[in-house]
Design an enzyme around this catalytic site. Structure first.
Site, mmCIF file in Angstrom:
data_model
loop_
_atom_site.group_PDB
_atom_site.id
_atom_site.type_symbol
_atom_site.label_atom_id
_atom_site.label_comp_id
_atom_site.label_asym_id
_atom_site.label_seq_id
_atom_site.Cartn_x
_atom_site.Cartn_y
_atom_site.Cartn_z
ATOM 1 N N GLU B 79 0.802 -1.229 0.000
ATOM 2 C CA GLU B 79 0.000 0.000 0.000
ATOM 3 C C GLU B 79 0.833 1.276 0.000
ATOM 4 O OE1 GLU B 79 -1.049 -2.675 1.395
ATOM 5 O OE2 GLU B 79 -3.175 -2.838 0.937
ATOM 6 N N HIS B 148 -10.597 -5.039 10.516
ATOM 7 C CA HIS B 148 -11.173 -4.785 9.196
ATOM 8 C C HIS B 148 -12.443 -3.971 9.273
ATOM 9 C CE1 HIS B 148 -8.383 -8.008 8.196
ATOM 10 N NE2 HIS B 148 -8.547 -7.720 6.930
#
Lengths: 373, 349
Positions: B79, B148
């Site tokens: 990322e 998450h």
């Protein structure tokens, strides 16, 4: 002012000479850049003047910082001039470049003027970023700063390279980082994607031996930075010799433009100042070491000796350049210390591009400020 | 294309009754990206699994087949690196859409979003714009547990230099994503995974290829007189459901869909509060230093305070990491009954 008429006309000077340059160390390459470099008189004078300008500009910044006219962070580049000047000698202004915070030299080689660089350091409206950025955030066309977060500039540079490939314009991006940044994970992420996608990027590690006060031996398990790209070919170059840097950059640029993907250059260089103006630079290294580099490897002296011993310029001519540079720096410093600070109206501007003006909350609920693009 | 120009072009459309077509949020996002990719060659999409997998949540389905490797790019799981690459591409004149598989993973790259994207136009005094969209699902999902499930609206909404958008329905998703892609500034686009499959009727005017919604403008989804409910994303639906139940008891809620977190449309909220005299904010994120906290502070500081007949209060996610077991998860997020309960408390019923 000397009235001595030059006893030789310019026609007496050697127009061009070829020099032996140090062989580079190679990683995953059969051949490297040539072992000789040809320098024209014109190029020599240009490199000399530019390096001297960087040198004197940085020394003037040191002075202004000690007078508290420059504040905050100030990371000086003196000693490393051959890197910025040599790199620019191997690419063109339509190529792209991005570096970290030791960026004043690159701002100059990428088209900035001493005036607007110094005025940015002193935080004035005539600064290259109108006083909004400061030492670490200067930009010119195809030069993306000046970046304060160690290592972040490397993926940014790969993004610029991706744009070059996407647009098919045969341009490349030079992405610089130091020996300290070389251990950053995001750089390895960038090596991976640049290689996978064959991006036209030249990774350049400016190894000046110290990341702030931490020497390369104390921070890296492998100090062979030119090999750290693993599957990326690499070369290790004498970064104190402007001709070595130029030839290496030309070689690297040809590699990129041929579509082979990234290449990594380690430039072995040295900074005379400490990490920044708040670092005297002698608690983690010796004064003797600094003095040795100055006397044996100074990039400007090296070029000067070459030119003089090959009759490519006269001492007087180089002195005249020194005087002209000193004047340019003085004028720029004068401007940088007298130009007014940015107007308060500018406080909130440049938040968004191409937008209507909008209200920005000030320090209190009743302070309503305006932002313009 | 600004909104006024668009609306003036649409005078003709409103003369006939708009044909409604059912589009779910996923397809609305997909169509928006497809149309913008077609409209401008500089637009491209990168992220994990966006190409050959058709998108982890299928939001980019079909785009790689249509546009190929150059414009739909699968990245490795890196990322920080690919977000930096996306920002650099924006520096150099492209218009990237950078997908985070979920906004939780953006924390790995948050330096590039804030320090490289958001601040650069300011630091360069206007020399370097950054036309980039970061998008992906935000907030809680179902059974995906603590790492998450975080909502990032408050974190990104905190930062000057970013626009932060949080669509609720398909019209929001379509109009705001097109606007975000056309915007020359960094936009954080917070989607919601549980909304992806939800269908909504879209009129012909909304389906027009140049339909855009203005970033920074909230929408009153339901008119009311007794109390203002302000929300964003999936919770807007819960507010409307709560309003329907409350209407049976004679309480008429005005439901404001923020659509944009930053810049916050405080004027629309103020106008509503000045009408109803009561305010409840509803969000999925944690309470401390959140979106609701900001709205309450602004209302206190502005003209609407004098119209409040009760303190403004917030309905939020529970102040804990998200648990896994269904019963625990259900009790970690605002439910319709929590909204109804709060409205009645505020109205002293």
């Amino acid at each position: 002012m000397s009235l001595v008429v030059a006893s030789r006309s310019y026609a007496d000077f050697t127009p061009e000479a070829t020099f032996d340059i140090k062989k580079v160390d190679l990683h995953r390459l059969e051949e490297g850049p040539p072992l000789t470099a040809t320098l024209t008189r014109e190029e020599g004078l240009k490199y000399y003047r530019t390096m001297q300008t960087i040198r004197r500009m940085e020394l003037k910044a040191d002075q202004l910082y000690k007078q508290k006219i420059i504040r905050g962070f100030c990371h000086l580049y003196d000693g490393q001039e051959a890197c910025a000047v040599g790199i620019e000698g191997g690419i063109t202004l339509s190529d792209h470049l991005i570096t970290a915070y030791r960026a004043h030299g690159y701002t100059l080689t990428r088209g900035g003027t001493v005036r607007e660089i110094m005025a940015e350091l002193t935080g004035r409206r005539g600064g290259i970023a109108k006083g909004k950025g400061g030492s670490m955030h200067m930009y010119t066309k195809n030069f993306y700063g000046g970046n304060g977060i160690v290592g972040a500039q490397v993926p940014l540079g790969a993004g610029v390279a991706l744009a070059c490939k996407y647009l098919g314009n045969d341009q490349l991006c030079v992405s610089l980082y130091g020996d300290g940044a070389a251990n950053q994970g995001q750089i390895f992420e960038t090596y991976n994607m640049s290689s996978l996608w064959k991006l036209p990027i030249i990774f350049i590690c400016e190894n000046n031996q110290y990341a702030m006060g931490t020497s390369v031996e104390r921070s890296a398990a492998s100090t062979e930075y030119y090999k750290r790209g693993d599957y990326i070919p690499g070369i290790r170059v004498d970064g104190m010799d402007v001709l070595c840097v130029r030839e290496a950059t030309k070689f690297a640029a040809a590699h990129c433009r041929s579509g082979k993907g990234p290449i990594l250059m380690e430039l072995q260089t040295y900074r005379y100042h400490g990490h920044s103006m708040s670092d005297p630079g002698v608690s983690y290294r010796t004064r003797e070491e600094i003095q040795e580099v100055r006397s044996k490897s100074d990039p400007i002296s090296m070029l000067k000796d070459r030119m003089l011993s090959n009759n490519m310029a006269s001492i007087e001519e180089l002195k005249e350049i020194d005087i002209a540079v000193r004047k340019e720096i003085e004028d720029a410093a004068q401007f940088a210390t007298t130009d007014p600070e940015p107007p308060l109206d500018d406080l909130c501007s440049h938040i968004f591009a191409n937008d209507q003006p909008f209200e920005v909350r000030g320090a209190t609920p009743w302070t309503k400020l305006t932002s313009t693009s | 294309l600004n909104e006024n120009h668009f609306l003036s072009c649409l005078v003709e459309f409103s003369k006939t009754s708009p044909a409604a077509v059912q589009v779910n949020v996923r397809d609305a996002l997909n169509q928006a990206m497809d149309e913008e990719l077609e409209r401008d060659e500089k637009v491209f999409l990168l992220g994990e699994e966006v190409a050959q997998y058709d998108g982890a949540y299928k939001v980019s389905r079909g785009l790689w087949k249509k546009y190929g490797d150059k414009r739909i790019i699968d990245t490795p799981i890196t990322e920080m690196g690919f977000a930096g690459i996306a920002v650099g591409a924006a520096f150099a004149g492209l218009r990237p859409i950078c997908e985070f598989m979920t906004w939780n993973f953006s924390m790995q790259a948050i330096d590039q979003v804030i320090n490289s994207a958001a601040k650069t136009y300011y630091m360069s005094a206007g020399a370097q714009p950054v036309p980039i969209v970061f998008r992906g699902p935000n907030g809680s999902s179902a059974g995906v547990a603590a790492q998450h499930s975080q909502c990032f609206a408050a974190w990104y909404g905190h930062c000057p230099g970013l626009k932060v958008v949080s669509p609720w329905n398909s019209e929001d998703a379509r109009g705001l994503l097109k606007a975000a892609i056309r915007d020359n500034n960094p936009v954080v686009f917070l989607e919601n995974e549980l909304m992806y499959g939800v269908p909504f009727d879209l009129s012909e005017e909304v389906m027009h290829k140049d339909f855009v919604l203005p970033i920074g403008k909230a929408k009153v989804e339901r008119q009311g007189t007794h109390i203002t409910l302000v929300s964003h994303s999936r919770c807007v639906g819960f507010c409307l459901d709560a309003a329907a139940v409350l209407a049976k008891e004679g309480v008429e809620c005005e439901v404001v869909n923020l659509r944009t977190i930053r810049p916050l449309d405080v004027e629309t909220i103020e106008a509503s509060v000045m009408k109803t005299g009561h305010l409840v904010t509803v969000e999925g994120g944690w309470p401390q230093y959140g979106v609701g906290a900001e709205i309450c502070a602004r209302i206190m500081e502005g003209p609407a305070f004098n119209y409040l007949d009760a303190p403004a209060v917030r309905v939020t996610g529970v102040d804990i990491p998200m648990p896994y077991a269904k019963i625990l998860e259900d009790h970690s997020v605002p439910q319709i009954k929590d909204i109804i309960f709060t409205v009645k408390k505020v109205l002293n019923m």
